[in-house]
Design an enzyme around this catalytic site. Structure first.
Site, mmCIF file in Angstrom:
data_model
loop_
_atom_site.group_PDB
_atom_site.id
_atom_site.type_symbol
_atom_site.label_atom_id
_atom_site.label_comp_id
_atom_site.label_asym_id
_atom_site.label_seq_id
_atom_site.Cartn_x
_atom_site.Cartn_y
_atom_site.Cartn_z
ATOM 1 N N SER A 34 -10.081 1.136 12.804
ATOM 2 C CA SER A 34 -10.104 1.020 11.346
ATOM 3 C C SER A 34 -9.063 1.612 10.621
ATOM 4 O O SER A 34 -7.927 2.597 11.282
ATOM 5 C CB SER A 34 -11.280 1.990 10.666
ATOM 6 O OG SER A 34 -11.593 1.292 9.465
ATOM 7 N N ASP A 47 -6.426 4.025 8.589
ATOM 8 C CA ASP A 47 -6.114 5.280 8.309
ATOM 9 C C ASP A 47 -6.856 6.114 9.812
ATOM 10 O O ASP A 47 -6.857 7.398 9.377
ATOM 11 C CB ASP A 47 -6.601 5.947 7.116
ATOM 12 C CG ASP A 47 -5.669 5.296 5.921
ATOM 13 O OD1 ASP A 47 -4.351 4.866 6.281
ATOM 14 O OD2 ASP A 47 -6.050 5.233 4.846
ATOM 15 N N SER A 102 -0.751 4.277 14.008
ATOM 16 C CA SER A 102 0.643 4.308 14.022
ATOM 17 C C SER A 102 1.080 5.760 14.280
ATOM 18 O O SER A 102 2.129 5.749 15.016
ATOM 19 C CB SER A 102 1.306 3.802 12.675
ATOM 20 O OG SER A 102 0.937 2.452 12.501
ATOM 21 N N PRO A 137 -2.911 -3.497 12.541
ATOM 22 C CA PRO A 137 -3.492 -3.272 11.611
ATOM 23 C C PRO A 137 -5.040 -2.961 11.650
ATOM 24 O O PRO A 137 -5.364 -3.615 12.127
ATOM 25 C CB PRO A 137 -2.758 -4.347 10.385
ATOM 26 C CG PRO A 137 -3.016 -5.384 11.209
ATOM 27 C CD PRO A 137 -2.353 -4.994 12.642
ATOM 28 N N ASN A 162 -9.684 11.118 17.210
ATOM 29 C CA ASN A 162 -8.626 11.476 16.563
ATOM 30 C C ASN A 162 -8.798 12.438 15.525
ATOM 31 O O ASN A 162 -9.957 12.463 14.812
ATOM 32 C CB ASN A 162 -7.709 10.431 15.832
ATOM 33 C CG ASN A 162 -6.458 10.676 15.599
ATOM 34 O OD1 ASN A 162 -5.796 11.773 16.018
ATOM 35 N ND2 ASN A 162 -5.597 10.152 14.687
ATOM 36 N N ASP A 195 -8.272 18.119 14.892
ATOM 37 C CA ASP A 195 -7.861 19.454 14.426
ATOM 38 C C ASP A 195 -8.767 19.577 13.122
ATOM 39 O O ASP A 195 -8.899 20.807 12.474
ATOM 40 C CB ASP A 195 -6.411 19.461 14.151
ATOM 41 C CG ASP A 195 -6.001 18.332 13.556
ATOM 42 O OD1 ASP A 195 -6.346 17.025 13.760
ATOM 43 O OD2 ASP A 195 -4.940 18.152 12.443
ATOM 44 N N GLY A 202 -9.732 -42.441 -4.543
ATOM 45 C CA GLY A 202 -9.744 -42.123 -5.976
ATOM 46 C C GLY A 202 -10.622 -41.588 -6.673
ATOM 47 O O GLY A 202 -11.902 -41.341 -6.280
ATOM 48 N N GLY A 206 -12.164 -47.259 -10.573
ATOM 49 C CA GLY A 206 -11.971 -48.634 -10.255
ATOM 50 C C GLY A 206 -11.856 -49.106 -8.837
ATOM 51 O O GLY A 206 -11.634 -50.268 -8.572
ATOM 52 N N SER A 216 -13.527 -39.890 -1.059
ATOM 53 C CA SER A 216 -12.704 -39.181 0.034
ATOM 54 C C SER A 216 -11.429 -38.141 -0.558
ATOM 55 O O SER A 216 -10.496 -38.483 -0.595
ATOM 56 C CB SER A 216 -12.057 -40.208 0.799
ATOM 57 O OG SER A 216 -11.322 -41.146 0.351
#
Length: 632
Positions: A33, A35, A39, A113, A166, A169, A469, A474, A543
């Site tokens: 997830s 944060d 990285s 990400p 992670n 600490d 159309g 028409g 269409s």
């Protein structure tokens, strides 16, 4: 691969076998997830393995002062968050690849990400990985995105998973917090059928248990993260032990005397003299040479990029697969597959998408999903479509048979992407499970009377005149006048009108976007059959979507589909409102009405454009017939 010049091609060089690399290569990704420290972990690894020059360290220190999120301390995430938007927001957006090595192994790591809207980039990073490090913030625990990434890792065939808890600490290196999160994830993994991960408590920012054991966590007796990455076995020989497969990327023809087929070997091994089968053609031959930029090889194995020359001149092009003759892969045109939908626009059931599998590109349509997967509970949910980031299982149909293998056996021949034909955006990633039995049991029946013979009997060229159309433009009026003119000229015609087919063939369809797509698909198939019978087929349908009109065009031989845009402004069509439909739509009594609360995509390059504000219906019919018979 061979150079595109004659010098390296005509004369075989002395055969050799490529020397094995001194160090093995491990591809892995960090996921989880937002944060959770992905990285930061990679930045810490690059720093601690001494992969940074003094200049890079100085730049990192300066960047940390300008863009960092760690106060006065070094922000290791900045080493991989290179986009300005990433630094401004303190997040990862794109996939970042980094290379580093230790004395034991080389590594390529993909930093993916964590934000839900960038899940597509996580899939990209995971598609080539051998191992995944799934990070969990010890202060926040498992999130929906954690479970989504874990599910995707499993679906993409990654069996080596490290659960990195992670920011230990920040919880005082508490073993109880670690154990609780590990147990929660293991229960989820067991329900999902995942392999049990190796759990490691870490602090990416402090470097705890990354390279060296952490004194503050004496209760953890397992390996450090880097030690595990250096020693984990990823079964590199598995693909080599499989039957030979080489998807052809390019036909190398630098001169009339040389014709080679270049690609990356997906599985197995090959030697000159081996008997191979070229699919989908099915012809067999033998390998003459294995050509590389550095000379001919006596043997090539999975993972190597080579150019093969064949003993016989047979049909082989980009998209073909050269395979072991005694164990060729399967061919089919209908499959069950898992889809990961990655586009903001939802799946349009029945719409034609480009399907790219290996070097093969075909048109594919997706049936309504069998179910969508709830990534939190693993529950199978009923679904009519798939929205962004949804995971589901559906049937896939291609316009011709493709060479494939189940994804569990081959990523190369089992994994695919779907591409929107109009925007060229990649909208989904998919994993093939198996071919549907009906795809093997239903075959085209050869007929003695051809479509050309039927047309010759009628003394005319088949065509489909596709009127499109807005409602009230028409279309039906002009289409009816066109058919009357052709009938007086002894032409064999049939008019398919939008309202009329909904009384029979399409009476089960409504006016949702999915139903409109299916409506046009069915009419297109009927029009194709009538054109095969030698008729001039006239269709009058709103269409509204370009993709479906292009889908019908692709069903017919070149030149037989004429798109006729009855170009009438909305205000003019609404003023006519012969059926009173616009008034109902304006009052909210009629939903999904084209031009009011449902879009109309006008043709970009129609064969014929009729401006009904400038010409009468009779004049329009005359112009259309003249254009048609001018090509007859």
């Amino acid at each position: 691969m061979a150079r595109a010049d004659e010098a390296v091609c005509p004369a075989p060089a002395p055969a050799r076998v490529a020397a094995p690399a001194a160090k093995s290569l491990l591809r892995f990704l960090t996921c989880g997830s937002v944060d959770d420290g992905k990285s930061t972990l990679i930045g810490r690894m690059l720093h601690d393995t001494r992969m940074l020059t003094e200049d890079q360290k100085a730049a990192l220190a300066a960047d940390s002062q300008r863009h960092g999120t760690q106060g006065q301390e070094i922000d290791f995430a900045l080493l991989v968050d290179g986009l300005s938007a990433e630094r401004e927001q303190g997040i990862t957006i794109d996939v970042a690849y980094r290379y580093f090595e230790t004395e034991r192994r080389k590594f390529i790591v993909a930093d993916t990400p964590g934000h839900e809207q960038y899940t597509r980039n996580m899939v990209t990073g995971a598609s080539t990985a051998d191992l995944a490090i799934l990070l969990v913030d010890a202060t926040k625990g498992l999130s929906t995105q954690t479970r989504r990434h874990a599910t995707l890792v499993h679906l993409l065939g990654i069996r080596n998973i490290v659960l990195a808890i992670n920011k230990m600490d920040l919880v005082g290196h508490d073993a109880g917090v670690f154990d609780a999160l590990v147990q929660e994830f293991r229960a989820f993994a067991a329900c999902a059928g995942m392999a049990e991960p190796l759990a490691i408590p870490i602090s990416a920012l402090r470097g705890d248990n990354i390279l060296t054991p952490c004194a503050a966590m004496p209760w953890y007796e397992g390996p450090t993260l880097l030690h595990h990455l250096e020693t984990v076995e990823v079964d590199p020989g598995r693909s080599i032990a499989q039957p030979f497969r080489l998807p052809v990327q390019w036909v190398n023809r630098p001169s009339p005397s040389f014709r080679g087929f270049a690609g990356r070997i997906a599985a197995g091994r090959v030697r000159p003299g081996d008997e191979v089968r070229v699919l989908p053609a099915g012809r067999t031959t033998r390998v003459a040479r294995i050509v590389t930029m550095d000379g001919d090889l006596a043997e090539a194995i999975a993972g190597q990029s080579v150019t093969l020359t064949l003993a016989d001149a047979i049909d082989c092009a980009r998209g073909s697969v050269i395979a072991a003759a005694d164990a060729p892969p399967q061919l089919a045109d209908q499959f069950e597959a898992t889809l990961v939908w990655m586009d903001a626009e939802p799946l349009h059931v029945g719409r034609g998408y480009w399907l790219k599998l290996g070097t093969q590109t075909v048109t594919a349509t997706i049936a309504a999903p069998k179910y969508a997967l709830n990534v939190n509970t693993r529950e199978h949910l009923a679904a009519k479509t798939l929205d962004m980031n949804a995971i589901g299982v559906a049937e896939v149909r291609t316009d011709r048979a493709i060479v494939f293998a189940p994804y569990a056996e081959s990523r190369t021949l089992g994994g695919f992407i779907l591409i929107d034909k109009l925007t060229n955006a990649t909208v989904a990633a998919g994993m093939l499970h198996f071919a549907l039995r009906r795809s093997q049991n239903v075959h085209w029946q050869a007929l003695d009377v051809s479509r050309e013979a039927r047309a010759a009997l009628k003394n005319q060229k088949p065509a489909v005149l596709w009127f499109t159309g807005l409602s009230g433009s028409g279309k039906s009026t002009i289409a009816n006048l066109v058919e009357k003119r052709l009938h007086r000229m002894n032409r064999h015609t049939f008019l398919l009108d939008g309202d009329n087919v909904r009384h029979g063939l399409n009476r089960d369809l409504g006016f949702t976007e999915a139903d409109r797509i299916e409506n046009i698909r069915r009419v297109g198939e009927v029009a194709r059959l009538m054109a095969d019978a030698g008729l001039i087929v006239i269709t009058a349908f709103i269409s509204p979507f370009r993709a479906e009109r292009e889908m019908v065009r692709a069903m017919l031989p070149p030149g037989e589909f004429l798109e006729i845009f009855i170009d009438t402004p909305l205000e003019v069509a609404e003023a006519r409102d012969v059926k009173g439909l616009y008034a109902k739509a304006r009052r909210g009594e009629l939903s999904n009405f084209t031009g009011i609360d449902s879009p109309y995509e006008p043709p970009e390059a129609p064969e014929i454009r009729i401006d009904t504000t400038a010409v009468s219906p009779e004049e329009a019919a005359r112009l259309i017939v003249e254009r048609l018979l001018g090509t007859d």
